[in-house]
Every structure is written in structure tokens, then in C-alpha cells.
Design a protein around this motif. Structure first.
Motif, PDB file in Angstrom:
ATOM      1  N   PHE A 128      44.827  44.315  42.131  1.00 39.90           N
ATOM      2  CA  PHE A 128      44.699  43.587  40.769  1.00 39.90           C
ATOM      3  C   PHE A 128      43.656  42.626  40.959  1.00 39.90           C
ATOM      4  CE2 PHE A 128      49.131  44.651  41.608  1.00 39.90           C
ATOM      5  CZ  PHE A 128      49.583  45.319  40.613  1.00 39.90           C
ATOM      6  N   ASP A 129      43.225  42.457  39.912  1.00 37.36           N
ATOM      7  CA  ASP A 129      42.293  41.174  39.426  1.00 37.36           C
ATOM      8  C   ASP A 129      43.116  39.936  39.258  1.00 37.36           C
ATOM      9  OD1 ASP A 129      40.358  43.176  39.812  1.00 37.36           O
ATOM     10  OD2 ASP A 129      39.604  43.207  37.359  1.00 37.36           O
ATOM     11  N   VAL A 130      42.794  38.849  40.049  1.00 37.92           N
ATOM     12  CA  VAL A 130      43.334  37.489  39.825  1.00 37.92           C
ATOM     13  C   VAL A 130      42.124  36.502  39.744  1.00 37.92           C
ATOM     14  CG1 VAL A 130      45.449  38.450  41.255  1.00 37.92           C
ATOM     15  CG2 VAL A 130      43.607  37.297  42.300  1.00 37.92           C
ATOM     16  N   ALA A 131      42.679  35.432  39.160  1.00 34.59           N
ATOM     17  CA  ALA A 131      41.718  34.495  39.089  1.00 34.59           C
ATOM     18  C   ALA A 131      42.128  33.533  40.150  1.00 34.59           C
ATOM     19  CB  ALA A 131      41.906  33.637  37.849  1.00 34.59           C
ATOM     20  N   VAL A 132      41.170  32.941  40.732  1.00 35.71           N
ATOM     21  CA  VAL A 132      41.205  32.232  42.065  1.00 35.71           C
ATOM     22  C   VAL A 132      41.108  30.542  41.683  1.00 35.71           C
ATOM     23  CG1 VAL A 132      40.110  31.665  44.440  1.00 35.71           C
ATOM     24  CG2 VAL A 132      40.391  33.882  43.415  1.00 35.71           C
ATOM     25  N   CYS A 133      42.016  29.945  42.083  1.00 33.59           N
ATOM     26  CA  CYS A 133      42.265  28.406  41.442  1.00 33.59           C
ATOM     27  C   CYS A 133      42.358  27.496  42.785  1.00 33.59           C
ATOM     28  CB  CYS A 133      43.397  28.152  40.821  1.00 33.59           C
ATOM     29  SG  CYS A 133      43.198  29.186  39.220  1.00 33.59           S
ATOM     30  N   SER A 134      41.904  26.340  42.691  1.00 32.56           N
ATOM     31  CA  SER A 134      41.964  25.220  43.865  1.00 32.56           C
ATOM     32  C   SER A 134      43.485  24.555  43.827  1.00 32.56           C
ATOM     33  CB  SER A 134      40.958  24.240  43.729  1.00 32.56           C
ATOM     34  OG  SER A 134      41.265  23.604  42.573  1.00 32.56           O
ATOM     35  N   THR A 135      44.059  24.713  42.377  1.00 30.31           N
ATOM     36  CA  THR A 135      45.595  24.140  42.572  1.00 30.31           C
ATOM     37  C   THR A 135      46.230  25.083  41.664  1.00 30.31           C
ATOM     38  OG1 THR A 135      44.976  22.596  40.687  1.00 30.31           O
ATOM     39  CG2 THR A 135      45.040  21.773  42.805  1.00 30.31           C
ATOM     40  N   LEU A 136      47.634  25.134  41.726  1.00 26.28           N
ATOM     41  CA  LEU A 136      48.440  25.816  40.806  1.00 26.28           C
ATOM     42  C   LEU A 136      49.468  24.833  40.157  1.00 26.28           C
ATOM     43  CD1 LEU A 136      49.204  29.178  42.731  1.00 26.28           C
ATOM     44  CD2 LEU A 136      47.668  28.878  40.813  1.00 26.28           C
ATOM     45  N   PRO A 137      49.784  25.173  38.934  1.00 35.10           N
ATOM     46  CA  PRO A 137      50.786  24.210  38.151  1.00 35.10           C
ATOM     47  C   PRO A 137      52.281  24.097  38.778  1.00 35.10           C
ATOM     48  CG  PRO A 137      50.537  26.151  37.193  1.00 35.10           C
ATOM     49  CD  PRO A 137      49.782  26.412  38.192  1.00 35.10           C
ATOM     50  N   VAL A 138      52.492  24.745  39.861  1.00 37.74           N
ATOM     51  CA  VAL A 138      53.761  24.549  40.283  1.00 37.74           C
ATOM     52  C   VAL A 138      53.623  24.308  41.851  1.00 37.74           C
ATOM     53  CG1 VAL A 138      56.190  25.435  40.675  1.00 37.74           C
ATOM     54  CG2 VAL A 138      55.181  25.504  38.619  1.00 37.74           C
ATOM     55  N   ALA A 139      54.056  22.989  42.441  1.00 36.60           N
ATOM     56  CA  ALA A 139      53.943  22.794  43.830  1.00 36.60           C
ATOM     57  C   ALA A 139      54.910  23.904  44.803  1.00 36.60           C
ATOM     58  CB  ALA A 139      54.485  21.464  44.169  1.00 36.60           C
ATOM     59  N   GLY A 140      54.046  24.218  45.865  1.00 35.91           N
ATOM     60  CA  GLY A 140      54.741  25.084  46.706  1.00 35.91           C
ATOM     61  C   GLY A 140      54.619  26.524  46.465  1.00 35.91           C
ATOM     62  N   ILE A 141      54.006  26.988  45.378  1.00 32.48           N
ATOM     63  CA  ILE A 141      53.843  28.452  45.007  1.00 32.48           C
ATOM     64  C   ILE A 141      52.350  28.600  45.542  1.00 32.48           C
ATOM     65  CG2 ILE A 141      55.580  28.668  43.337  1.00 32.48           C
ATOM     66  CD1 ILE A 141      53.350  28.890  41.314  1.00 32.48           C
ATOM     67  N   THR A 142      52.016  29.955  45.827  1.00 31.34           N
ATOM     68  CA  THR A 142      50.589  30.512  46.249  1.00 31.34           C
ATOM     69  C   THR A 142      50.247  31.276  45.312  1.00 31.34           C
ATOM     70  OG1 THR A 142      51.556  31.837  47.965  1.00 31.34           O
ATOM     71  CG2 THR A 142      50.881  29.676  48.738  1.00 31.34           C
ATOM     72  N   LEU A 143      51.035  31.904  44.509  1.00 30.72           N
ATOM     73  CA  LEU A 143      50.858  33.172  43.711  1.00 30.72           C
ATOM     74  C   LEU A 143      51.667  32.862  42.408  1.00 30.72           C
ATOM     75  CD1 LEU A 143      49.383  36.500  44.156  1.00 30.72           C
ATOM     76  CD2 LEU A 143      50.952  36.431  42.388  1.00 30.72           C
TER      77      LEU A 143
END
Length: 153
Positions: free
Chosen positions: A125-140
Motif C-alpha cells: 500500500f501507499d502510505v504518507a510518512v509523518c514525523s508525528t501521529l495524532p494519537v500517542a503510542g500508535i505507529t500506523l
């Protein structure tokens, strides 16, 4: 001497500025903090939508990386933290997507191909790569672009 399409600055800028509307996801500028300490555990209110899986840059890779996945039905784009995999020119799709953050300012994010295996989906799949995510503790953050109407396994 020429250069690769993926590395073409002019083409990348053109892709970022295309007329397509930004995809909506909630992004944070900094990791979440509570009383000055970084929050690393996932809030229990998300537990019905959490799952585990693994990712690699290619389907036949022998070194799968475990990920904590949050299924987000409000996200039109799947996101992954930039430190999960060694993203490189080979995994790059050569395009960026505009993601709308909490401040409603569209921000470009590079898109890479990954292989994802979890209870809801499996494949490249194509995914966007981010330095942070909106919920702490998740990686995807698993968006509707990949999971579609599937919410829980």
C-alpha cells in the motif's frame, strides 16, 4: 546527466500543488505531552480500534517490524511514523499528499510503498510518512484508503 523521476524537485513540487483537495487527518506539530513528559501509552478509549500488525518495505523482506495500528474511520489517508522503517528512494512513490492538520493548514507529506500485514488487510500500500501521529503510542494510523469499510477484524 539526468536524474530519477522520484528525485525531480520540479515534478515533486508540481505533485504537491495539484488541484486535488487535501486529505483530512488530524496531525500534531509535536509529540503529545502531559506535565512535560512525553505520552507513550495509547489512551484506553481507543482500545476497540487498536490492533497489531507488521510492516516491511517489500513483501518478501525477512525483517518485519511490529506496528501498533489505530483504525481511524475519519482518516482518508493511511499514515505511518517516519522512524518505523528505513524509507528511501526505492520505497518512494515520487509524490506527496497534502494532509490537513488540526490548524486546517494543508501540509505536504511524502508517500512511500510498504507491505502491511494485520487482521484487517494484507498487501502493498501507499502510505504518507509523518514525523508525528495524532494519537500517542500508535505507529500506523489505518485510514479509509486501505481499510475501506472494515472497522474491526
Amino acid at each position: 546527466t539526468g536524474h530519477l523521476v522520484k528525485a525531480c524537485y520540479k515534478l515533486n513540487r508540481k505533485n504537491e500543488q495539484r488541484g486535488s483537495p487535501p486529505r483530512e487527518v488530524g496531525l500534531l506539530n509535536k509529540p503529545q505531552e502531559a506535565n512535560g513528559l512525553a505520552v507513550k501509552d495509547v489512551n484506553e478509549c481507543f482500545s476497540p480500534f487498536l490492533s497489531s500488525g507488521w510492516v516491511t518495505l517489500t513483501e518478501d523482506a525477512s525483517d518485519p517490524v511490529p506496528v501498533t495500528i489505530l483504525r481511524d474511520t475519519g482518516a482518508s489517508q493511511t499514515l505511518i511514523l517516519e522512524n518505523v522503517l528505513p524509507f528511501c528512494e526505492d520505497s518512494s512513490t515520487g509524490v506527496s499528499v497534502l494532509l490537513t492538520g488540526l490548524n486546517a493548514e494543508p501540509v505536504p507529506h511524502k508517500v512511500h510503498k510498504i507491505y502491511l500485514s494485520c487482521d484487517l488487510v494484507q498487501g502493498t500500500f501507499d502510505v504518507a510518512v509523518c514525523s508525528t501521529l495524532p494519537v500517542a503510542g500508535i505507529t500506523l494510523l489505518l485510514g479509509n484508503d486501505i481499510a475501506g469499510g472494515k472497522v474491526t477484524p
